[in-house]
Design an enzyme around this catalytic site. Structure first.
Site, PDB file in Angstrom:
ATOM      1  N   LYS A 360      11.307  19.325   9.155  1.00  0.00           N
ATOM      2  CA  LYS A 360      11.358  20.367  10.192  1.00  0.00           C
ATOM      3  C   LYS A 360      10.708  19.830  11.452  1.00  0.00           C
ATOM      4  O   LYS A 360       9.630  19.237  11.405  1.00  0.00           O
ATOM      5  CB  LYS A 360      10.595  21.605   9.692  1.00  0.00           C
ATOM      6  CG  LYS A 360      10.296  22.659  10.767  1.00  0.00           C
ATOM      7  CD  LYS A 360      11.251  23.819  10.697  1.00  0.00           C
ATOM      8  CE  LYS A 360      10.986  24.875  11.768  1.00  0.00           C
ATOM      9  NZ  LYS A 360       9.977  25.857  11.351  1.00  0.00           N
ATOM     10  N   ASP A 494      12.997  34.141   8.880  1.00  0.00           N
ATOM     11  CA  ASP A 494      11.612  33.926   9.316  1.00  0.00           C
ATOM     12  C   ASP A 494      10.656  34.875   8.581  1.00  0.00           C
ATOM     13  O   ASP A 494       9.631  35.272   9.128  1.00  0.00           O
ATOM     14  CB  ASP A 494      11.468  34.081  10.833  1.00  0.00           C
ATOM     15  CG  ASP A 494      10.791  32.866  11.452  1.00  0.00           C
ATOM     16  OD1 ASP A 494      10.198  32.059  10.706  1.00  0.00           O
ATOM     17  OD2 ASP A 494      10.833  32.708  12.694  1.00  0.00           O
TER      18      ASP A 494
HETATM   19 ZN   LIG Z   1       9.951  29.933  11.232  1.00  0.00          ZN
END
Ligand SMILES: [Zn+2]
Length: 577
Positions: A360, A494
């Site tokens: 990421k 999220d």
């Molecule tokens: Zn996130």
């Protein structure tokens, strides 16, 4: 939640095609049987909806409406595979504890007879050797712990093994062997975008048959309900409950792992059977799931988020302190704030070493980092290039937190697999994503959640509230733009910023932007599975795939009130909610 579950703990004591112990000869017409399948009935419902395993043992040819036509074609399941599984399951079924019939709350053993109705099991009351075994705890002999160990070991994957645990320990300590029948539901095919009446048969952790008129040992009645593949959430943070900095600073590091266990359980019960953790969870969390120490979905982990100094992952505050409220580094999670190609190279290698399944990176600022601007691009081209080279060397994909258009373009040009958030997309960015096949994971839930938290807790910086408010409209316009242009979209929430267990709200938000219910469901099934490189294993309900599915109230293909419609969740062939 719970669903109509009939006799799910039944354990057969006759020899059947799966090799269970033979106290009696098998009669010509068994009262029930593991492998027995009825021929598809004639007439409109007689059509096999999707390819199944035919009487010859070979998977039948796909029929109209079949999920296998285009992409994500499952591996053929032939009799050889079944024999292999049978042989292995026979070993396990020889374990004394595996013969125990289940008992209802009233203490009566039960089984599922023809037609799936529960019938009293008189054998269990006869006493004798079998009953003695039933009453003994297998762990006294050290047997169950060995079986559990094997079952836990087999769960440690998101890979393509067909053979999975056929004997499992349920939370009440019983071992079950069963061909689970999900009967009479409307089975959703994400590829065709349609649903039709069909049964689904599960053995162990895999789907072995889908069609009409099927049979099994235990049954769940899904009549009048929609059966969909287990949902896949491509962007969660199970180590976060919220982004209240003051609260996080008062939270011992170890407490966060117990909170993560709760968050994983909530996620699974909501119907999400696979997640990609986009920073926070480490290898220990994944291994705890795999070992069966905690309940939760299958997961891929990013561990940390690569970011430049002053970037989205840099927790420096105007006081000059760097407080590490969200992402404290510790042995399982290396520091990921990097500058220059050498630091980038080392950090990627450290993440790979720590067990990351995906890399990421933040190529723009973000909303919850107090000193970064979501519209500005971050990290230089050469830093992204070395990151990509190291990720490719480790055979890992890269997911890019990217909000402003320039940072999105830089990430797409570098070769990342997915853009997370994509708040301020423009035409050029969208064109590049289409041409490169770059995925968008919108996380529409996130800005709403931040604004809600800003209203209710004191630990959200003013700058964060302002950035979230500014992002709302642009975010929705960007997702509309991307969808219209044909950008591939996968669901991500999220969660951790939004609430764990409310993941399916994301599909409602997508739907409100004009994304059809079918496309929204695809984003959380076949599309997400493809993004996660797990399309051969999950995302559809067809033979050979993992038995991850959700039974929704009502047969309609709709995502309105989706969380409220979840009735039963099946993960790896086990009813978990
Ligand atoms: Zn996130």
């Amino acid at each position: 939640m719970g669903g109509d579950l009939a006799g799910r703990h039944h354990v057969c004591s006759r020899r059947c095609a799966h090799g269970f112990l033979p106290p009696f000869r098998r009669s010509a017409e068994p009262a029930y049987g593991h492998a027995r399948r009825r021929r598809p009935r004639a007439g409109p419902r007689g059509r096999q909806l999707v390819g199944g395993i035919g009487r010859s043992g070979r998977r039948t040819a796909p029929q109209p409406g079949c999920a296998h036509r285009a992409v994500g074609r499952p591996r053929t399941v032939d009799r050889g595979d079944l024999r292999h599984r049978t042989a292995r399951s026979r070993d396990r079924r020889a374990l004394p504890g595996s013969r125990r019939p289940s008992r209802r709350a009233d203490g009566a053993a039960h089984r599922v007879g023809r037609g799936g109705r529960t019938q009293p099991d008189h054998r269990a009351r006869r006493g004798g050797a079998g009953a003695d075994v039933d009453e003994r705890t297998v762990s006294d002999r050290g047997v169950r712990s060995a079986a559990d160990h094997r079952a836990g070991h087999r769960r440690n994957c998101i890979d393509n093994r067909l053979d999975q645990h056929v004997v499992r320990a349920t939370p009440d300590g019983q071992h079950v062997t069963a061909r689970l029948l999900v009967r009479g539901g409307h089975v959703f095919d994400p590829i065709g975008g349609t649903a039709g009446p069909a049964d689904v048969v599960v053995e162990g952790a895999r789907i072995v048959d889908v069609g009409v008129g099927l049979d099994g040992d235990t049954a769940i009645d899904a009549t009048g309900r929609l059966v969909v593949p287990g949902f896949i959430d491509c962007h969660v943070h199970v180590l976060l409950d919220d982004v209240d900095t003051l609260r996080l600073l008062q939270t011992p590091l170890s407490l966060r792992f117990f909170q993560a266990a709760r968050n994983l359980r909530l996620t699974l019960r909501a119907g999400v059977t696979t997640i990609r953790d986009a920073a926070g969870a480490d290898l220990g969390v994944k291994q705890a799931l795999a070992a069966g120490l905690i309940d939760g979905p299958d997961m891929q982990i990013a561990i940390g988020m690569l970011s430049q100094t002053g970037g989205h992952g840099d927790e420096w505050l105007p006081t000059g302190e760097c407080v590490h409220a969200l992402w404290p580094p510790y042995p399982g999670r290396p520091s990921t704030v990097v500058d220059g190609v050498d630091e980038m190279r080392r950090a990627v290698r450290e993440l790979v070493r720590a067990g990351a399944d995906v890399i990421k990176v933040a190529t723009t600022g973000g909303v919850i980092s107090p000193r970064s601007d979501p519209r500005r691009a971050q990290l230089a081209e050469e830093e992204l290039a070395v990151m990509m080279a190291e990720a490719r060397a480790a055979h890992l994909h890269v997911m890019a937190h990217a909000q402003g258009a320039q940072g999105v373009k830089n990430a797409v040009r570098a070769g990342v697999r997915s853009i997370e958030h994509g708040v301020y997309l423009d035409d050029e960015a969208v064109d590049m994503m289409v041409k490169n096949g770059t995925w968008l994971v919108p996380t529409l839930s996130a800005p709403h959640a931040i604004l809600r938290q800003a209203d209710t807790s004191g630990g959200i910086a003013d700058s964060t509230r302002e950035k979230a408010a500014a992002a709302l409209e642009a975010h929705e316009a960007s997702v509309r733009l991307a969808h219209a242009a044909g950008v591939r979209i996968a669901m991500g929430t999220d969660a951790g910023i939004s609430r764990h267990g409310e993941n399916l709200r994301e599909l409602e938000l997508m739907n409100r932007l004009g994304i059809s219910a079918v496309d929204a469901l695809r984003a959380a099934s076949t599309a997400a599975a493809e993004l996660l490189d797990a399309g051969a294993d999950i995302g559809e309900l067809c033979p050979g795939k993992r038995a991850d599915m959700v039974i929704l109230e009502g047969p309609e293909i709709s995502v309105e009130q989706l969380p409220e419609r979840v009735r039963t969740v099946i993960h790896r062939g086990t009813v978990v909610a």
